[in-house]
Write a protein that holds these residues in place. Sequence first.
Motif, PDB file in Angstrom:
ATOM      1  N   UNK A  33       0.837  -1.213   0.000  1.00 58.81           N
ATOM      2  CA  UNK A  33       0.000   0.000   0.000  1.00 58.81           C
ATOM      3  C   UNK A  33       0.870   1.261   0.000  1.00 58.81           C
ATOM      4  N   UNK A  34       0.601   2.149  -0.929  1.00 58.01           N
ATOM      5  CA  UNK A  34       1.464   3.311  -1.119  1.00 58.01           C
ATOM      6  C   UNK A  34       0.629   4.555  -1.407  1.00 58.01           C
ATOM      7  N   UNK A  35       0.904   5.589  -0.656  1.00 58.93           N
ATOM      8  CA  UNK A  35       0.260   6.867  -0.952  1.00 58.93           C
ATOM      9  C   UNK A  35       1.272   7.766  -1.642  1.00 58.93           C
ATOM     10  N   UNK A  36       0.889   8.304  -2.787  1.00 61.27           N
ATOM     11  CA  UNK A  36       1.739   9.276  -3.467  1.00 61.27           C
ATOM     12  C   UNK A  36       1.055  10.631  -3.373  1.00 61.27           C
ATOM     13  N   UNK A  37       1.717  11.586  -2.755  1.00 59.99           N
ATOM     14  CA  UNK A  37       1.173  12.939  -2.633  1.00 59.99           C
ATOM     15  C   UNK A  37       2.179  13.966  -3.131  1.00 59.99           C
ATOM     16  N   UNK A  38       1.662  15.021  -3.686  1.00 55.37           N
ATOM     17  CA  UNK A  38       2.499  16.128  -4.159  1.00 55.37           C
ATOM     18  C   UNK A  38       3.141  16.876  -2.977  1.00 55.37           C
ATOM     19  N   UNK A  39       4.246  17.539  -3.251  1.00 59.16           N
ATOM     20  CA  UNK A  39       4.956  18.334  -2.237  1.00 59.16           C
ATOM     21  C   UNK A  39       4.012  19.309  -1.525  1.00 59.16           C
ATOM     22  N   UNK A  40       3.281  20.069  -2.323  1.00 57.96           N
ATOM     23  CA  UNK A  40       2.414  21.107  -1.749  1.00 57.96           C
ATOM     24  C   UNK A  40       1.319  20.483  -0.875  1.00 57.96           C
ATOM     25  N   UNK A  41       0.778  19.360  -1.314  1.00 57.66           N
ATOM     26  CA  UNK A  41      -0.249  18.672  -0.522  1.00 57.66           C
ATOM     27  C   UNK A  41       0.298  18.356   0.861  1.00 57.66           C
ATOM     28  N   UNK A  42       1.473  17.727   0.894  1.00 59.09           N
ATOM     29  CA  UNK A  42       2.059  17.321   2.164  1.00 59.09           C
ATOM     30  C   UNK A  42       2.437  18.526   3.020  1.00 59.09           C
ATOM     31  N   UNK A  43       2.800  19.618   2.356  1.00 57.67           N
ATOM     32  CA  UNK A  43       3.183  20.824   3.099  1.00 57.67           C
ATOM     33  C   UNK A  43       1.973  21.487   3.751  1.00 57.67           C
TER      34      UNK A  43
END
Lengths: 423, 154
Positions: free
Chosen positions: A202-212
């Motif tokens: 299971x892997x979540x890929x999120x953009x930089x801005x999302x995580x910030x």
Amino acid sequence: MERFLLKNIDRSDLTDMDEYIKFGGYSAILKALEMKPSDIIDEVKRSGLRGRGGAGFPTGMKWSFAAADPKKPKYLICNADEGEPGTFKDKPILEKNPHLLIEGMIISGYALQAEYGYIYLRGEYPKAKDILEKAIKQAYNRGYLGDNIHGKEVNFHLYVHQGAGAYICGEETALIESLEGKRGQPKIKPPFPVNEGFLSKPTVVNNVETLANIPYIIEIGAEAYSKIGSPECPGPKLFSVSGNVKNPGVYELPMGTTLREIIYTHCGGIRDDKKLKAVIPGGISTPILTPDKIDCPMDFVNMPKYGSMLGSGAVMVFDETVDLAKICLRAMKFFEHESCGKCTPCREGIGWMRAILERICSGSGMAGDIELLIEVSKNIAGKTFCPLGDGAAVVVQSFINNFRQEFEQHISKEFSKEIKVAA
Amino acid sequence: MLSERVVNEINQIQKRYLDARACLLPALYVVQREHGWISPDALEAVGDLLNVPKATVKGVSTFYSMFRHRPIGRHVIQLCTNVACMIMGAERLVDILRSRYGIEPNSTTDDGRFSLVIMECIGACGTAPAMLVDSDFYDNLTEENVIEILERYK
Ligand code: SF4
Ligand code: FES
């Protein structure tokens, strides 16, 4: 609006952990560690945060899918591969506020019960690599990363993984393939990465801005956060503005700010006070807009109503002197170069469109070329494996629909020349 | 083929992943940094080290535009000519490099000093046009300052 993502970045060296902490950094993580992982996911859901990479999928929902999957270990991947021409919004975070991203990733990793995180960083950002690695080391030294974070039974390891120059790796399945040491080509979904992602886990890929955005949500709470921006797409948004404006750059504004406000209020208007001819609102793969459309609010819901997309929020502005047929040609060269080659309509079709555009722009265009372009684009749109091919087709269509005369001029110029020669 | 130092570094990086193959791109970077490019022998050595067939390593490494499979000049100029850079004059800069150094895109000067690579967007659109020289980043390029900058690289 008070800035959060870019707060203090011009005033202080936030790449230094002490400075970052001095301005309130790493306090959200302490708050988060007192919460249950499922409560963090609920908070993110309630905040209404949508992914900032382009697709705009609700972040909390994505997380809950991965969290519900019992397979272990789980992975959190930060997509720092922004390669869409026009897009440089994540760069200030990566280069000037790395701890904000790291803090966001630790909180997210804890929420997902992920033990490993990777920042998939585009190869073209060598400076950011050094900065991130230094910041990660600091976070390890202070007990924010590694095993038993802050004395709790929370483990999270974080690494930078450098991409090597392939735009398609911004697509999440391609990114995962690349991370696994393969050619970065998109894969069929389902299975979705939230269930079968990196190394089939299971892997979540999120953009930089999302995580910030995550530390901010934890800090002020979902309710306060959801009041920022537009109702369906809350929160602050980073817009990267380039082209013929007086003050290009990255701006943090509420989601839903209009293009007019971005261009004329924040960027000081058009350079040399020329006339505005066209705007690409969300990076080169989003349809181009005419100046009468600039009152559209920039968010995931409203942009489609005006015939384009928010994409990555990369606004490219063109004044009256710009030759849009040439812009269209350059865009097509880009898509041709970046096509991963997996499916025929994209691999062959984009090259064909590029060849026709090249002919038009070099003055050898023929009657019927514009119709041919439209025809070819229709045989690509909707028939490709991933959005890259679609994007290229839609770009050609939107340029022709809105600015057909630009192409016609190139063609007719040559015709008149030919006639003169003949006479 | 690979020095002990390179092998050690790759082994170190490998610990970050639960699967050896995930280390392929980072390993290729290490080799390229060390040798300037990735030779067929180096491809094979990396494959042996990570237990991946040579053909696979080649297939992967040629997919990515930042890996080089031919010897390269002492300095690599990576100039962006994508849309934002283009409207700020990047194509003119290509002409200037051509006339000043006799260099064509995707080639190397006769004296081996520079290689020129045309880049897709490098994320500097707001301060276009921009380039990387080796791993140094330059933006707000003009017809005047581009040569001035490059003259620092001998
Ligand atoms: S649409 Fe293009 S980039 Fe996407 S899978 Fe097909 S060939 Fe590859
Ligand atoms: S277009 Fe050249 S850096 Fe983005």
